[in-house]
Design an enzyme around this catalytic site. Structure first.
Site, PDB file in Angstrom:
ATOM      1  N   ARG A   1       0.835  -1.208   0.000  1.00 33.28           N
ATOM      2  CA  ARG A   1       0.000   0.000   0.000  1.00 33.28           C
ATOM      3  C   ARG A   1       0.869   1.257   0.000  1.00 33.28           C
ATOM      4  O   ARG A   1       0.517   2.282  -0.572  1.00 33.28           O
ATOM      5  CB  ARG A   1      -0.961   0.001   1.206  1.00 33.28           C
ATOM      6  CG  ARG A   1      -1.753   1.306   1.341  1.00 33.28           C
ATOM      7  CD  ARG A   1      -3.111   1.173   2.046  1.00 33.28           C
ATOM      8  NE  ARG A   1      -3.115   0.248   3.152  1.00 33.28           N
ATOM      9  CZ  ARG A   1      -2.597   0.484   4.373  1.00 33.28           C
ATOM     10  NH1 ARG A   1      -2.034   1.660   4.624  1.00 33.28           N
ATOM     11  NH2 ARG A   1      -2.669  -0.432   5.304  1.00 33.28           N
TER      12      ARG A   1
ATOM     13  N   TYR B   1     -16.010  15.694 -17.141  1.00 35.31           N
ATOM     14  CA  TYR B   1     -16.367  14.283 -17.115  1.00 35.31           C
ATOM     15  C   TYR B   1     -17.515  14.099 -16.109  1.00 35.31           C
ATOM     16  O   TYR B   1     -17.446  14.615 -14.987  1.00 35.31           O
ATOM     17  CB  TYR B   1     -15.131  13.480 -16.697  1.00 35.31           C
ATOM     18  CG  TYR B   1     -15.405  12.007 -16.544  1.00 35.31           C
ATOM     19  CD1 TYR B   1     -15.674  11.218 -17.654  1.00 35.31           C
ATOM     20  CD2 TYR B   1     -15.409  11.402 -15.296  1.00 35.31           C
ATOM     21  CE1 TYR B   1     -15.940   9.867 -17.512  1.00 35.31           C
ATOM     22  CE2 TYR B   1     -15.672  10.046 -15.152  1.00 35.31           C
ATOM     23  CZ  TYR B   1     -15.939   9.287 -16.267  1.00 35.31           C
ATOM     24  OH  TYR B   1     -16.207   7.957 -16.129  1.00 35.31           O
TER      25      TYR B   1
HETATM   26  C1  PLP Z   1     -12.728   8.451 -17.705  1.00 39.22           C
HETATM   27  C2  PLP Z   1     -12.406   9.782 -17.183  1.00 39.22           C
HETATM   28  C3  PLP Z   1     -12.238   9.987 -15.807  1.00 39.22           C
HETATM   29  C4  PLP Z   1     -12.452   8.874 -14.800  1.00 39.22           C
HETATM   30  O1  PLP Z   1     -11.511   7.869 -14.935  1.00 39.22           O
HETATM   31  P1  PLP Z   1     -11.793   6.323 -14.546  1.00 39.22           P
HETATM   32  O2  PLP Z   1     -10.473   5.695 -14.803  1.00 39.22           O
HETATM   33  O3  PLP Z   1     -12.880   5.829 -15.445  1.00 39.22           O
HETATM   34  O4  PLP Z   1     -12.192   6.299 -13.121  1.00 39.22           O
HETATM   35  C5  PLP Z   1     -11.893  11.258 -15.383  1.00 39.22           C
HETATM   36  N1  PLP Z   1     -11.739  12.277 -16.248  1.00 39.22           N
HETATM   37  C6  PLP Z   1     -11.892  12.106 -17.584  1.00 39.22           C
HETATM   38  C7  PLP Z   1     -11.714  13.271 -18.491  1.00 39.22           C
HETATM   39  C8  PLP Z   1     -12.244  10.865 -18.088  1.00 39.22           C
HETATM   40  O5  PLP Z   1     -12.416  10.723 -19.402  1.00 39.22           O
END
Ligand code: PLP
Length: 388
Positions: A50, A102
């Site tokens: 960890r 996002y």
């Molecule tokens: C997919 C995405 C995330 C989240 O990432 P995960 O790996 O799916 O948790 C955050 N920001 C952007 C711009 C993304 O495209």
């Protein structure tokens, strides 16, 4: 002399000439939970995975080098990275965030961070005057550029002048362009976020997230937080992301080349009412992109003449897959309204221009003839009402 970015995807300068790991060219997977101590009060530098793991460290050094940071932390997903980042803040703190982000980030801010006492101003950072939203509790500005999915472009260096003047953090989610095309830290940002599940991993097979900084104080705090909260990336997944990064350069170049062709083709279709791709000269962020990035990426958002047309495209694609996510070698098409942005309140979605006829393409590295061939066929069938 700092090496070029394609080379930094493959080689870490500070590990050269060392004879560890039997000369293995591919960095080994240290699949271990814990480490033996040579004696009381002695440590190999590794105590428990960890806290430290050699495979994770190797990946973190690579990503730090790609973003010109002093430290990168590898986490289990992009959302785990953003969640850890939010632990930098306290109840009463205020953040300015772009309104087009996002969907998962918006969900986190609204449903988790607000409950924890952090408040937000959600604004259009590329058009509004960010400075007028800064108050005495404001601790950071959080943006994506280009944004997901509307591809709004913010001038990072200009925004950094404001955040530095007010001594607050500038945080940039750099997932859409990857470090190959854009390096926010070099433009004045303090912290960079990545979903490593996208271009860094690049193969639609592994989830990961990164936080990268060039500030000692932020790195120290994040190291304490990752050790305490425990979402560090597992050794095997670190290996997969490391392997993906090796080809980041050629993947980004090829995907961008394909995207440019497809954006051009879409622009000529009667059924397409709008093509949003920052590589097109008509895109309002095109000039800023030319100044602050080395490329335009491979994400295209486009509007169709009707919801029915958009749904028919999703029904008819075969090689191009109807799936959420982006940044992999395979071309994917997404319906933001019900997928990536389903949890974004309708009024914000509408304000941002995401409608039920909006589609988003993550262009992959197939031969563009085959991509265009499939799109031509799909459009032809819809326009001629053929059901195949
Ligand atoms: C997919 C995405 C995330 C989240 O990432 P995960 O790996 O799916 O948790 C955050 N920001 C952007 C711009 C993304 O495209």
């Amino acid at each position: 002399m700092v090496r070029e970015i394609e080379t930094r995807c493959l080689h870490l300068e500070d590990e050269e000439g060392c004879s560890d790991n039997y000369g293995a060219i591919s960095y080994p997977i240290y699949q271990t939970a814990t480490y033996a101590h040579p004696g009381v009060g002695k440590s190999t530098g590794y105590d428990y995975t960890r806290l430290q793991n050699p495979t994770r460290e190797h990946l973190e050094k690579t990503v730090a080098s790609l973003e010109s940071g002093i430290d990168a932390l590898a986490l289990s997903t992009g959302m785990a990275a953003i969640t850890l980042m939010m632990e930098l803040f306290e109840p009463g703190d205020h953040l300015i965030v772009d309104s087009d982000l996002y969907g998962g980030s918006i969900r986190l801010f609204q449903n988790v961070s607000e409950k924890n006492g952090v408040s937000f101003s959600s604004i259009d950072c590329c058009r509004e005057n960010v400075e007028t939203y800064i108050n005495e509790n404001t601790k950071a500005v959080y943006i994506e550029t280009p944004t997901n999915p509307m591809m709004n472009v913010t001038d990072i260096a200009e925004l950094a002048k404001i955040t530095k003047k007010h001594n607050i953090l500038l945080i940039v989610d750099n997932t859409f362009l990857s470090p190959y095309f854009q390096n926010p830290l070099l433009l004045g940002a303090d912290l960079v976020v990545h979903s490593g599940s996208k271009y860094l991993g690049g193969h639609n097979d592994t989830l990961a997230g990164f936080l990268v900084t060039d500030r000692e104080d932020i790195s120290e705090r994040l190291r304490f937080l990752i050790k305490t909260t425990g979402a560090g990336l597992a050794p095997f997944d670190c290996f997969l992301i490391q392997r993906g990064i090796k080809t980041l350069g050629i993947r980004m170049e090829k995907a961008q080349e394909n995207a440019m062709e497809i954006a051009g083709w879409l622009s000529g279709q009667n059924a397409v009412t709008k093509v949003i791709y920052p590589g097109l000269a008509k895109h309002p962020g095109h000039e800023i992109m030319k100044k602050q990035t080395r490329g335009f990426g491979a994400m295209i958002t486009f509007q169709l003449e009707s919801k029915d047309f958009a749904l028919a495209v999703l029904e008819k694609v075969r090689m191009i897959k109807f799936a959420e996510s982006l940044g992999g070698v395979e071309t994917l098409i997404t319906y933001p309204v019900t997928q990536t942005h389903a949890d974004v309140p309708p009024e914000i979605r509408e304000r941002n221009g995401i409608t039920d006829s909006t589609l988003r393409l993550s262009v992959g590295i197939e031969n563009s003839k085959d991509l265009l061939g499939e799109l031509e066929q799909v459009f032809y069938e819809i326009e001629n009402n053929l059901s195949i």
